[in-house]
Design an enzyme around this catalytic site. Sequence first.
Site, PDB file in Angstrom:
ATOM      1  N   ASP A  88     -12.919  -6.752  10.022  1.00  0.00           N
ATOM      2  CA  ASP A  88     -11.730  -5.956  10.629  1.00  0.00           C
ATOM      3  C   ASP A  88     -11.914  -4.520  10.868  1.00  0.00           C
ATOM      4  O   ASP A  88     -12.906  -4.284  10.108  1.00  0.00           O
ATOM      5  CB  ASP A  88     -10.529  -6.050   9.496  1.00  0.00           C
ATOM      6  CG  ASP A  88     -10.218  -7.497   9.057  1.00  0.00           C
ATOM      7  OD1 ASP A  88      -9.154  -7.592   9.284  1.00  0.00           O
ATOM      8  OD2 ASP A  88     -10.974  -7.829   8.492  1.00  0.00           O
ATOM      9  N   ASN A 143      -9.578  -8.656  12.133  1.00  0.00           N
ATOM     10  CA  ASN A 143     -10.561  -9.772  12.747  1.00  0.00           C
ATOM     11  C   ASN A 143      -9.810 -10.620  13.657  1.00  0.00           C
ATOM     12  O   ASN A 143      -8.485 -10.910  13.714  1.00  0.00           O
ATOM     13  CB  ASN A 143     -11.274 -10.488  11.441  1.00  0.00           C
ATOM     14  CG  ASN A 143     -10.073 -11.260  10.909  1.00  0.00           C
ATOM     15  OD1 ASN A 143      -9.546 -10.574   9.762  1.00  0.00           O
ATOM     16  ND2 ASN A 143      -9.617 -12.491  11.123  1.00  0.00           N
ATOM     17  N   TRP A 202      -2.862  -4.276   9.658  1.00  0.00           N
ATOM     18  CA  TRP A 202      -2.497  -4.098   8.144  1.00  0.00           C
ATOM     19  C   TRP A 202      -2.756  -2.691   7.458  1.00  0.00           C
ATOM     20  O   TRP A 202      -2.771  -2.786   6.088  1.00  0.00           O
ATOM     21  CB  TRP A 202      -2.864  -5.278   7.245  1.00  0.00           C
ATOM     22  CG  TRP A 202      -4.154  -5.554   7.421  1.00  0.00           C
ATOM     23  CD1 TRP A 202      -4.984  -6.420   8.445  1.00  0.00           C
ATOM     24  CD2 TRP A 202      -5.205  -5.207   6.590  1.00  0.00           C
ATOM     25  NE1 TRP A 202      -6.118  -6.397   8.119  1.00  0.00           N
ATOM     26  CE2 TRP A 202      -6.585  -5.888   7.058  1.00  0.00           C
ATOM     27  CE3 TRP A 202      -5.464  -4.447   5.578  1.00  0.00           C
ATOM     28  CZ2 TRP A 202      -7.825  -5.921   6.448  1.00  0.00           C
ATOM     29  CZ3 TRP A 202      -6.559  -4.594   4.719  1.00  0.00           C
ATOM     30  CH2 TRP A 202      -7.693  -5.111   5.283  1.00  0.00           C
ATOM     31  N   GLY A 212      -1.863 -10.848   8.285  1.00  0.00           N
ATOM     32  CA  GLY A 212      -1.606 -12.567   8.604  1.00  0.00           C
ATOM     33  C   GLY A 212      -2.720 -13.006   9.606  1.00  0.00           C
ATOM     34  O   GLY A 212      -2.894 -14.079   9.965  1.00  0.00           O
ATOM     35  N   GLU A 244      -6.031 -14.097   8.716  1.00  0.00           N
ATOM     36  CA  GLU A 244      -6.458 -15.266   8.003  1.00  0.00           C
ATOM     37  C   GLU A 244      -5.507 -16.606   8.298  1.00  0.00           C
ATOM     38  O   GLU A 244      -6.022 -17.586   7.850  1.00  0.00           O
ATOM     39  CB  GLU A 244      -6.643 -14.996   6.526  1.00  0.00           C
ATOM     40  CG  GLU A 244      -8.212 -14.327   6.147  1.00  0.00           C
ATOM     41  CD  GLU A 244      -8.108 -12.984   6.986  1.00  0.00           C
ATOM     42  OE1 GLU A 244      -7.298 -11.954   6.618  1.00  0.00           O
ATOM     43  OE2 GLU A 244      -8.885 -12.946   7.898  1.00  0.00           O
ATOM     44  N   ASP A 249     -15.993 -11.449  10.043  1.00  0.00           N
ATOM     45  CA  ASP A 249     -14.538 -10.986   9.263  1.00  0.00           C
ATOM     46  C   ASP A 249     -14.639  -9.556   9.314  1.00  0.00           C
ATOM     47  O   ASP A 249     -14.191  -9.051   8.124  1.00  0.00           O
ATOM     48  CB  ASP A 249     -14.467 -11.683   7.956  1.00  0.00           C
ATOM     49  CG  ASP A 249     -12.948 -11.399   7.468  1.00  0.00           C
ATOM     50  OD1 ASP A 249     -12.123 -11.006   8.394  1.00  0.00           O
ATOM     51  OD2 ASP A 249     -12.798 -11.568   6.233  1.00  0.00           O
ATOM     52  N   ARG A 276       0.795  -1.263   0.142  1.00  0.00           N
ATOM     53  CA  ARG A 276       0.131   0.117   0.034  1.00  0.00           C
ATOM     54  C   ARG A 276       0.793   1.277   0.061  1.00  0.00           C
ATOM     55  O   ARG A 276       0.192   2.269   0.052  1.00  0.00           O
ATOM     56  CB  ARG A 276      -0.937  -0.090   1.272  1.00  0.00           C
ATOM     57  CG  ARG A 276      -2.221  -1.023   1.007  1.00  0.00           C
ATOM     58  CD  ARG A 276      -3.065  -0.995   1.834  1.00  0.00           C
ATOM     59  NE  ARG A 276      -3.714  -2.367   1.786  1.00  0.00           N
ATOM     60  CZ  ARG A 276      -3.245  -3.464   2.495  1.00  0.00           C
ATOM     61  NH1 ARG A 276      -2.199  -3.440   3.322  1.00  0.00           N
ATOM     62  NH2 ARG A 276      -4.006  -4.688   2.195  1.00  0.00           N
TER      63      ARG A 276
END
Lengths: 562, 153
Positions: free
Chosen positions: A318, A273, A255, A203, A205, A316, A143
Amino acid sequence: MTDYVDAGAAIPLTQLSAVKGSAPATANVDYERILDARSEPQNWLTYYGTYDGQRYSELNQVTKDNVKRLSPAWVFQAGATGMQSGASTYSFEASPLVVDGVMYISGPDGKCWALDAKTGEELWRYKYASPYDVSLCCGNVNRGVAVGHGKVYMATLNAHLIALDATTGEKVFDRTIGDVRAGESRTVAPLIVKDMVVVGSSGGEFGSRGCLDAFDAETGERRWRRYMVPKPGEPGAETWPADGDAWQRGGGNCWITPTYDPELELLYQGTGNPAPDFDGAVREGDNLYTDSIVAVDVNTGEIRWHYQCTPHDLWDYDSTMENLLFDAPDGRKLLAHADKNGYFFVLDRTDGELVRVFPFADRITWGEITSDGKVTPKVYPDEEGVPVHFWPGPAGAKEWTHMAYSRQTGLIYVPVQEVGATATRRRREFKESIPYWGAGVAVDLEDFYGYVAAIDPISGEEKWRWRNEYPMCASTLVTAGGLVFQGTPTGDFVALDAETGEKLWQFQCGSGHHSSPSTYSVDGRQYLAVPTGWGGWIEGFLPGLLGAAAGDALFVFALPED
Amino acid sequence: MTTFSGEPSAELADGLARQNSTGLGRLLGTGGVGHADEGPDGTMTATIRIPEDELCWEPATLILPHGGNLELTLINDDKNTHCAVLPNNGDPKIIWLVNHAKGTASLELAGPGTYYYSSTTGNDEGRGLVGAIVISGEVPDEAKLDRPPQPRP
């Protein structure tokens, strides 16, 4: 047979290109200069433009009246050679930084460039050799970079922090900052604060234990680390099962780049999450500090306060997206956050007190948050093998892509995604580097749309919306020219009237937008820069366009010079 | 209905690992496996070659014990011209390998992880000239998460 022909020694690939090899030395970018970034709108010195995350520029050469004349000034093609990880999921997600006429930008797969911001000439190039087999939930992406202290800082997919010389692109240091075998990666744009570089983890997931790190900007030595899932005995540990190992794989990754209040010396970090994403029965409790807005003392890494947007997340959702800092008319120091869960939070950023919460998405079925912040889950995957449909889907009503705040209108422009999903709980054992979702997930292939919503953060009122056939999956940018810029998934880069939402201009870039545009000026000419390239976690935010054209071009627009 | 042979080595010998046999080219990753040698200073060395008319690297998979510096010798024993574009921190490296040529490459790579390289001329990549450098080992302890050892696949 005769002796072998001497092929010599392999040479850098860039040697066989027109890359110049060095960039002009710019005036040093240090903490003091970034603190005052708003005073030099010709540059875009840090990820959000300024520490407050407003993504607002004082540049006003491009206006509502002349924007229809906006045209491409130059285009930069990132390109690729050979095999790269996530070969079908790469995406050009960065926000271009500009310092005194030099643009610094990262691309997929460890690439970083210095470009002449006026002409697009490639001044230097650095290509980090990124392993092909890293664990990536959401594509081969990066990003952006941070620029300061004579260096360019970039995080890598295999969890390294690289510092490059800003004039030559040569490596200054390379630090291993995470465990790639544990499914960790780094995709975030670093943030320079004081003499440190702040970098968060990816990370979630893969059941990593999320963290935020600060490193010495000169040496890369780690100053502090703040885990976002507490160990037993630490504050917040009571929100995890007392026995067992859920906390060890609890997620809460960081992130997206934090915002920062220099007076309070607080970083505002959104956290990801909990893991596993959808199987809450293995992690009973609220699961702090996942899905939270966390105020972190920049000097020590200590948590000063937190606000959890989705306790015990099962969708999920986040909360990693930005926490935009602004002040109320009465001077109260506030923070705005548009969450994946479809609710818009306004907090007092001094202590985390909830000022206002309201929905900004049309369809919210997972649960309800009352105006006093009480959360009531309604629909969630809690029975093994039973499909459950909910809105918003796991990419959220707003994903990581950023909203923008106009200091002229007082409105916040939010890119909204209206996409639902079905999750079917499927319990699985945890194994390092293997996806740890706890469900099968299918995001809706139809019945989706999107819009840019202009929201008054003080009243909660939506002043206007610009509706689009497809969800909005890119960051907004707002300027003192009274314009909101937004890229669409189908490749259009559009300019909207910041007061009315009327579309005033558009340009088809040939591939979808999933990045953060920025604006700058050189020699008195204003430019707008937008990386394009449809990719990343498309199956999460808009699988209905999984077949759309990929790409990785940076478009830069300006008014004609005549 | 899919018939599963369960005998990959036989299928490879029968044509998957040859040019213009079962398929048009050679199936990627079907060559041999080799290990780099490590010197006292930690620098690693290895030799890879292109056999005649096989359009593959031998060994096709090169294993390194850890990340760091690799001194690679490349030999083209084929009767056609190829090249190699090799992973390297900072910039990939390229070497042109005319028929019956020999050269070297100094590479720096981080571990652990797998890196692929290829000959980027014509469709050498599709015909089989893709090799792998596989770096084993762990990240430094200071880079690991503060948690007990976790199960792995």
